[in-house]
Design a protein around this motif. Structure first.
Motif, PDB file in Angstrom:
ATOM      1  N   HIS A  32     -37.962 103.798  94.511  1.00 34.10           N
ATOM      2  CA  HIS A  32     -37.890 103.770  93.056  1.00 34.10           C
ATOM      3  C   HIS A  32     -36.612 104.470  92.582  1.00 34.10           C
ATOM      4  CE1 HIS A  32     -39.210 103.873  88.888  1.00 34.10           C
ATOM      5  NE2 HIS A  32     -38.955 105.165  88.856  1.00 34.10           N
ATOM      6  N   SER A  34     -35.028 106.123  89.164  1.00 31.91           N
ATOM      7  CA  SER A  34     -35.345 106.538  87.798  1.00 31.91           C
ATOM      8  C   SER A  34     -34.106 106.634  86.912  1.00 31.91           C
ATOM      9  CB  SER A  34     -36.069 107.885  87.813  1.00 31.91           C
ATOM     10  OG  SER A  34     -35.293 108.863  88.475  1.00 31.91           O
ATOM     11  N   THR A  56     -40.857 100.112  87.131  1.00 27.99           N
ATOM     12  CA  THR A  56     -39.528 100.314  86.544  1.00 27.99           C
ATOM     13  C   THR A  56     -39.543  99.808  85.113  1.00 27.99           C
ATOM     14  OG1 THR A  56     -38.312 100.172  88.634  1.00 27.99           O
ATOM     15  CG2 THR A  56     -37.116  99.611  86.637  1.00 27.99           C
ATOM     16  N   THR A 260     -46.164 110.124  84.160  1.00 28.83           N
ATOM     17  CA  THR A 260     -44.921 109.814  84.861  1.00 28.83           C
ATOM     18  C   THR A 260     -45.265 109.313  86.253  1.00 28.83           C
ATOM     19  OG1 THR A 260     -43.739 111.562  83.674  1.00 28.83           O
ATOM     20  CG2 THR A 260     -42.727 110.743  85.702  1.00 28.83           C
TER      21      THR A 260
END
Length: 314
Positions: A32, A34, A56, A260
């Motif tokens: 991932h 960020s 995402t 989150t």
């Protein structure tokens, strides 16, 4: 055509569809990202992106920076992390896929059983050479409160009946007859949180539903009750939940979703012994991935043929 498949955490996407039929370069990204700048740099030159659910976010800012992007395919029929209006302004077609309805309700019951029967603690004890450290609870005769009686909540209710549980239901616009038809008793929000031994959330996230479980709702719960959330993290006021768990004001929580994601390694939830945490596994099953990625390939092929299918609009 260059295709980027994002957030393929398990390195699994390649085996759930025949990507070779697209006759295109397909790149699978496992980790991932960020950072917006890093993401835009990584995706430069790709005209097609495949998003796994909401891992995402595609905000207006990010979409404006993806000048090569023409097609964005998300798994699932809805994706709150995609700004569909911004995509339309930039001439980006957004398509979705179907999903299976049983995967998340099944995980919900996995979390409930893990909490009530202390399965994680006992499994850890076995690996350490121990034997029977806790006394589990029962489901039969207990009360399950379901917040949201849509297709997922209805499936959870049906399974509760098999355990011999009483089922309560509440939502802002609950149809009482529908709830009764699903085997649940329609009640007020306060009664649901006050009377339930387990409260489970199956609610769509919106600005109206954000924080639908706050300090007030947690205060209504019994100190022996559990909260389970397999819907969306922001439905719950996380700092208040952490406080309630830490102070023993509720017995525990089973969480698959977070404010989150991925959940930071040092997040306070990870430190609580009465929280059973899973990394957003509700939809992560073989059958779901087969539907997701097979239809992703179909969507890309249809777009290339000039006849997009499963198009999502704002």
């Amino acid at each position: 055509m260059r295709i980027a498949v994002l957030d393929d955490y398990q390195n699994a996407a390649h085996r759930f569809a025949d990507w070779n039929t697209l006759d295109a370069e397909v790149v699978f990204f496992n980790e991932h990202v960020s950072s917006t700048n890093t993401l835009l740099e990584r995706l430069r030159g790709f005209d097609t992106l495949v998003a796994m659910r909401e891992r995402t976010a595609f905000t207006a800012e990010r979409l404006a920076g993806l000048s090569d992007l023409r097609l964005l395919v998300t798994t699932g029929r809805a994706n709150a992390a995609i700004d569909l209006e911004a995509a339309s302004r930039h001439g980006i077609t957004v398509c979705g896929t179907d999903s299976v309805p049983h995967a998340t309700p099944e995980l919900t019951w996995g979390l409930i059983l893990a909490l009530v029967r202390r399965i994680p603690q006992e499994a850890a004890g076995m690996r350490q050479g121990g034997w029977q450290h806790t006394v589990g609870g029962d489901l039969h005769g207990r009360t399950l409160g379901i917040v949201g009686m849509g297709r997922l909540g209805a499936r959870v209710s049906a399974i509760a009946g098999a355990f011999g549980m009483r089922v309560l239901a509440w939502s802002t616009n609950l149809d009482p007859d529908h709830a009764r038809g699903c085997g649940a008793e329609p009640v007020s929000k306060q009664q649901l949180f006050s009377d339930s031994d387990i409260v489970t959330l199956h609610y769509k996230l919106s600005e109206r539903s954000r924080g639908i479980v706050s300090r007030r709702e947690l205060a209504w719960m019994k100190p022996t009750a559990y909260l389970v959330n397999t819907s969306r993290g922001p439905l719950v006021d996380t700092p208040e939940l952490i406080a309630a768990l830490g102070q023993g004001r509720i017995a525990g929580a089973g969480l698959d979703v977070y404010d989150t994601e991925p959940l930071p390694a040092d997040h306070p939830l990870r430190m609580l012994p009465n929280a059973v945490l899973t990394p957003h596994l509700g939809y992560v099953t073989e059958e779901t991935y087969e539907v997701f990625y097979r239809q992703v390939v179909e969507n890309i092929a249809a777009y290339r043929a000039g006849a997009p299918i499963r198009v999502l609009t704002a």
